[in-house]
Design an enzyme around this catalytic site. Structure first.
Site, mmCIF file in Angstrom:
data_model
loop_
_atom_site.group_PDB
_atom_site.id
_atom_site.type_symbol
_atom_site.label_atom_id
_atom_site.label_comp_id
_atom_site.label_asym_id
_atom_site.label_seq_id
_atom_site.Cartn_x
_atom_site.Cartn_y
_atom_site.Cartn_z
ATOM 1 N N HIS A 30 -2.631 6.530 4.418
ATOM 2 C CA HIS A 30 -1.058 6.632 4.487
ATOM 3 C C HIS A 30 -0.841 7.993 4.014
ATOM 4 O O HIS A 30 -1.123 8.400 3.175
ATOM 5 C CB HIS A 30 -0.405 5.666 3.927
ATOM 6 C CG HIS A 30 -0.362 4.282 4.414
ATOM 7 N ND1 HIS A 30 -1.196 4.041 5.709
ATOM 8 C CD2 HIS A 30 -0.293 2.817 3.922
ATOM 9 C CE1 HIS A 30 -1.167 2.683 5.828
ATOM 10 N NE2 HIS A 30 -0.527 2.090 4.784
ATOM 11 N N CYS A 52 0.830 -1.359 -0.115
ATOM 12 C CA CYS A 52 0.004 0.034 0.050
ATOM 13 C C CYS A 52 0.906 1.370 0.010
ATOM 14 O O CYS A 52 0.496 2.254 -0.745
ATOM 15 C CB CYS A 52 -1.012 0.044 1.247
ATOM 16 S SG CYS A 52 -0.086 -0.431 2.906
#
Length: 336
Positions: free
Chosen positions: A237, A130
């Site tokens: 993130h 990710c």
């Protein structure tokens, strides 16, 4: 064309999001099969108003099916054990674990960046990590225009990256409860460790970013380093990325380049305090980039701030986009 689709790990955080995105994108699903562990088998999961019974993931429950695409999000060991059975029945496996990413025979793909790699698949395609995924569209654009010398990643990774248990640790920690997933309290804290430590002092997560960046960009000698930190944010993130380029650049040209890059939104208006933040990026598809500025301490170097929803673009969305790209390129079997 319609496709018979399997979602492996259908009851997990990413599996659930895959089903949501398949619905949002109106992916042409003919028959849908939901797989999970024995513990979840028999549960009812809804998709487009219809209830589906979860199937236990075991060999005999795979080999008797006709499946075109299998979206995997059930962990590396599970993928290593069961992906081959889906390939055996003619399915293309799109795997979200780290099991196949560095396998030389398996393409590692971000559709906006290296779709041509899909042509070489042998039944399995790997979804990148990710934290790697969200940097790739930005770095690919810069690489094509200026060339890359070195990349320095500093990540601020949300607890959703550790699954439902990670989210629960944050929520429960805010109520004063002790963590169950993380080794330390995450509420009000930062943990400078994601995954286990290796002999070189880096964590597995950090080395994933190093190696996957090189593979996706086809730059095996690129100098890359990373420090990955878990932060008390639920979803999305964030990354501070320092990029040394091969040639000098005009900052206005960089803004224009990134503004015209597929899958990227430039949000950089410091006069009005506009920049990407995880709270506002959550639930959105693009990669957001801001705080774009020259690094005056080093020649031909940029500082960037990149934020993306790690469960969407960082996992489920990227996997579905790979499936869409396979269909677009005529690399999927299906039914009229």
């Amino acid at each position: 064309m319609q496709y018979d689709v399997a979602v492996v790990g259908a009851t997990g955080l990413v599996g659930t999001k895959m089903l949501e995105i398949l619905t949002e994108k109106n992916f042409p699903v003919r028959n849908l099969y939901m797989y999970a562990s024995k513990k979840s088998a028999g549960k009812e999961v809804e998709y487009k108003g219809k209830s589906y019974k979860v199937i236990e993931l075991k060999k005999e429950n795979i080999l008797d099916k006709d499946i075109d695409i299998a979206l995997f999000s059930a962990g590396g060991d599970t993928s290593l054990e069961f992906a081959k059975y889906f390939v055996e029945i003619g399915a293309v496996v799109i795997d979200n674990s780290s099991a196949w990413r560095m396998d030389k025979e398996v393409p590692l793909v971000v559709p906006e960046v290296n779709p041509e790699a899909l042509k070489d698949h042998n039944g399995i395609i790997a979804n990148p990590n990710c934290s790697t995924i969200q940097a790739m569209p930005v770095l690919k654009a810069l690489s094509d225009r200026y060339g890359l010398e070195r990349v320095v990643y500093s990540t601020y990774q949300a607890v959703a990256g550790a699954g439902i248990q990670g989210i629960m640790d944050l929520q429960n920690g805010l109520k004063g409860e002790k963590p169950k997933k993380f080794q330390y309290d995450i509420a009000g804290n930062l943990i400078p460790q994601i995954d286990t430590f290796l002999d070189n002092g880096y964590t597995k997560e950090e080395m994933k970013m190093v190696n996957e960046t090189r593979k996706i960009l086809s730059l095996p000698e690129l100098r890359v380093t990373a420090t990955c930190v878990r932060v008390p944010v639920e979803t999305s993130h964030s990354e501070s990325v320092n990029v040394e380029l091969k040639s000098d650049f005009d900052l206005k040209e960089v803004f224009e380049l990134l503004s015209n890059t597929e899958g990227v939104v430039v949000e950089d208006d410091t006069a009005n305090l506009k920049y990407p933040m995880p709270l506002y990026v959550a639930g959105k598809d693009p990669v957001y980039v801001g705080r774009i500025r020259r690094d005056y301490s080093n020649k031909n170097t940029l500082n960037l701030w990149i934020v993306s929803d790690n469960i969407r673009k960082g996992a489920a969305l990227n996997a579905v986009q790979i499936a869409e790209k396979l269909a677009e390129m005529g690399l999927l079997e299906g039914a009229e």
